[in-house]
Design a protein around this motif. Structure first.
Motif, PDB file in Angstrom:
ATOM      1  N   UNK A 170       8.323   3.706   4.037  1.00  0.00           N
ATOM      2  CA  UNK A 170       7.298   3.511   4.824  1.00  0.00           C
ATOM      3  C   UNK A 170       5.828   3.353   4.255  1.00  0.00           C
ATOM      4  N   UNK A 171       5.749   3.141   2.984  1.00  0.00           N
ATOM      5  CA  UNK A 171       4.573   3.514   2.030  1.00  0.00           C
ATOM      6  C   UNK A 171       3.648   4.679   2.520  1.00  0.00           C
ATOM      7  N   UNK A 172       4.422   5.952   2.559  1.00  0.00           N
ATOM      8  CA  UNK A 172       3.794   6.982   2.809  1.00  0.00           C
ATOM      9  C   UNK A 172       4.149   8.306   1.839  1.00  0.00           C
ATOM     10  N   UNK A 173       3.316   9.273   1.554  1.00  0.00           N
ATOM     11  CA  UNK A 173       3.521  10.336   0.865  1.00  0.00           C
ATOM     12  C   UNK A 173       3.003  11.204   2.019  1.00  0.00           C
ATOM     13  N   UNK A 174       4.050  12.504   2.344  1.00  0.00           N
ATOM     14  CA  UNK A 174       3.734  13.301   3.336  1.00  0.00           C
ATOM     15  C   UNK A 174       4.150  14.732   2.767  1.00  0.00           C
ATOM     16  N   UNK A 175       3.437  15.706   3.242  1.00  0.00           N
ATOM     17  CA  UNK A 175       3.427  17.149   2.896  1.00  0.00           C
ATOM     18  C   UNK A 175       3.828  17.896   4.285  1.00  0.00           C
ATOM     19  N   UNK A 176       4.816  18.648   4.026  1.00  0.00           N
ATOM     20  CA  UNK A 176       5.337  19.442   5.197  1.00  0.00           C
ATOM     21  C   UNK A 176       5.502  21.029   4.858  1.00  0.00           C
TER      22      UNK A 176
END
Length: 374
Positions: A170-176
């Motif tokens: 989805x064209x995203x880089x995420x940090x959790x």
């Protein structure tokens, strides 16, 4: 000094994932089939097949080897993951059950730094963080779902063991946050987690212009790098989430990235060769330096065998169809093989669609390439 060593592991099939054990004398690989192979390193440096792990019923997508606990984790298109434990007495690898609870293919798997848990990305638009439950003797999972909207392609752990980064379609880089109350985790605050956050809390989100193929925390954990299908390299510091250092390279799409040091990364992809990029003054990324230096072949003419191969491939026996790169097809994955206490990489490996594994010596490359600075 040798800058690289190569070996053809498979003919006609790619090496899609690989990992080394703690002693670096064993190698686990997948070849886009349902079987996982373990290779042992011989005295001459060559890898020879030692055993096969067969449990999955669909293609294995990713493998990882925990170097301290000596456990192998695998995931596949059959929506399953297994943890393989070695019986020291019999020498047999036995699989342990993992309850992923997903409805789509498992795409990526990585052990945490402490090796007490691992993360599995999938096409189900969720991330499974798995930990061991002694009472039932199996691995159970907790899910991170929102706001992931597409297939997860890559995962990486922060050195703290309690923070995860993912890249997705989805064209995203995420940090959790991945702190688990079940394991009595006690994370510390940082630039990534300014205040203590419960499991599945999204700590940061970054947009790109393509699928995020690979994501990697720096050795210190202060920086995060990711590469996307638009051939871009993106780097952000934990203390300034609003400023992303983005470099749109002229290369073909990049598929994998590793940190060579706290201020340099090595990338590989559809160009078939690895390149090194440096962070300049914390504001920009330098022009990539090709690490696969073209070597001139002795003798100008084509051999009879080379002429026949060229005729068979192209219909023209006057040209050599081979490329001037070590890998003859896309590089799928890079792995750090050796690094010092500060995380400076001295050796790394690459695998590709051509079925090869290549071992690269950065120290030797630094002495042979005049512009190379790590």
């Amino acid at each position: 000094m040798t800058t690289k060593t190569e070996q053809q592991l498979f003919v006609g099939s790619p090496v899609t994932s690989h990992a080394f054990n703690g002693a670096l004398d064993k190698l686990v690989v997948s070849d886009n089939s349902t079987t996982v192979y373990i290779y042992a390193k011989e005295a001459n440096g060559k890898w020879t097949k030692e055993t096969e792990l067969q449990k999955h019923i669909e293609r294995v997508k990713c493998v990882d080897w925990a170097p301290k606990t000596n456990r192998i984790a695998t995931c596949a298109g059959d929506r399953n993951a297994y943890v393989w434990n070695l019986n020291e007495t019999t020498g047999v690898w036995a699989p342990s059950l993992v309850l992923l609870r997903i409805e789509r293919a498992a795409t990526y798997i990585r052990w945490s730094p402490a090796e007490d848990r691992f993360a599995v990305g999938s096409g189900a638009r969720l991330l499974s963080v798995c930990f061991y439950e002694n009472e039932h003797d199996w691995w159970v999972s907790k899910h991170i779902k929102k706001p992931i909207r597409s297939t997860i392609l890559c995962v990486d752990w922060h050195p703290s063991n309690y923070i995860l980064a993912i890249g997705s379609c989805d064209f995203k880089c995420r940090v959790f946050s991945s702190a688990l109350k079940e394991t009595y985790d006690k994370p510390e605050t940082s630039g990534w987690m300014p205040k203590l956050s419960k499991f599945a809390t999204m700590l940061a989100e970054f947009s790109t212009q393509g699928w995020v193929h690979s994501v990697k925390f720096s050795p210190s954990g202060d920086k995060l790098a990711w590469v996307a299908h638009d051939a871009s390299i993106n780097i952000v510091h934990m203390d300034n989430h609003d400023t992303v250092i983005r470099s749109l390279t002229p290369s073909l799409p990049i598929l994998t990235v590793i940190w060579a040091s706290e201020n340099s990364v090595v990338c590989g992809g559809h160009d078939n060769f690895p390149s090194l990029f440096n962070i300049v003054a914390g504001e920009s990324v330098s022009k990539g330096i090709r690490l696969d230096v073209k070597e001139k072949k002795a003798g100008g003419g084509m051999s009879a065998m080379a002429r026949f191969k060229a005729l068979d491939r192209t219909g023209d026996d006057t040209k050599d169809a081979s490329l001037d790169t070590t890998h003859q097809n896309s590089i799928i994955e890079l792995r750090v093989v050796k690094s010092d206490a500060t995380g400076n990489c001295s050796q790394f490996s690459s695998i590709g669609m051509d079925g090869k594994i290549v071992h690269w010596d950065l120290d030797a490359l630094a002495s042979s390439i005049s512009d190379l600075k790590i």
